[in-house]
Scaffold this motif. Structure first.
Motif, PDB file in Angstrom:
ATOM      1  N   GLY A  30       0.762  -1.174  -0.009  1.00  0.00           N
ATOM      2  CA  GLY A  30      -0.112   0.036  -0.050  1.00  0.00           C
ATOM      3  C   GLY A  30       0.789   1.294   0.009  1.00  0.00           C
ATOM      4  N   ARG A  53      -1.402   4.182  -5.018  1.00  0.00           N
ATOM      5  CA  ARG A  53      -1.640   3.586  -3.665  1.00  0.00           C
ATOM      6  C   ARG A  53      -2.601   2.791  -3.267  1.00  0.00           C
ATOM      7  N   ASN A  74      -4.392  -4.307  -0.487  1.00  0.00           N
ATOM      8  CA  ASN A  74      -3.190  -3.902   0.195  1.00  0.00           C
ATOM      9  C   ASN A  74      -3.318  -4.478   1.233  1.00  0.00           C
ATOM     10  N   ASN A  77      -1.335  -7.517   0.352  1.00  0.00           N
ATOM     11  CA  ASN A  77      -0.227  -7.491  -0.204  1.00  0.00           C
ATOM     12  C   ASN A  77      -0.187  -8.167  -1.646  1.00  0.00           C
TER      13      ASN A  77
END
Length: 117
Positions: A30, A53, A74, A77
């Motif tokens: 992130g 992001r 995020n 991951n």
């Protein structure tokens, strides 16, 4: 150590779909913009998609616009690339790359996508 590992490639018929994944380790996904880059045999690398992001801004090359979709989780991951309506010219090794422009030096080993009948 920062590592990226792509998966999900394979052989698919024209018109088919695949979803590529890129598992990130050694850093928080992130915190980084990410890209997908592909390289076909005998050709240079082609940046095909990027994502900011939080996933609110994306970029697509004209060659894949409307067919591919980049996304990210995020919390897990993981970066994704959903590929639909695949064409033989999409055959390439696909890499996830750290950064927005796709030219970063941190990338995975790639996953091969072959589109053929």
């Amino acid at each position: 150590e920062v590592q990226l590992a792509e998966s999900g490639g394979g052989l698919v018929q024209p018109g088919g779909s695949l979803r590529l994944s890129c598992a990130a380790s050694g850093f928080t996904l992130g915190s980084s913009e990410m890209s997908w880059v592909r390289q076909a045999r005998g050709k240079g690398p082609e940046r095909i998609s990027s994502i900011n992001r939080d996933g609110s801004i994306t970029y697509y090359a004209e060659s894949v616009k409307g067919r591919f979709a980049i996304s990210r989780d995020n919390a897990k991951n993981i970066l994704y690339l959903q590929m639909n309506s695949l064409k033989p010219e999409d055959t390439a090794v696909y890499y996830c790359v750290l950064g927005w422009g796709g030219s970063g030096s941190i990338r995975g080993k790639g996953t091969l996508v072959t589109v053929s009948s």
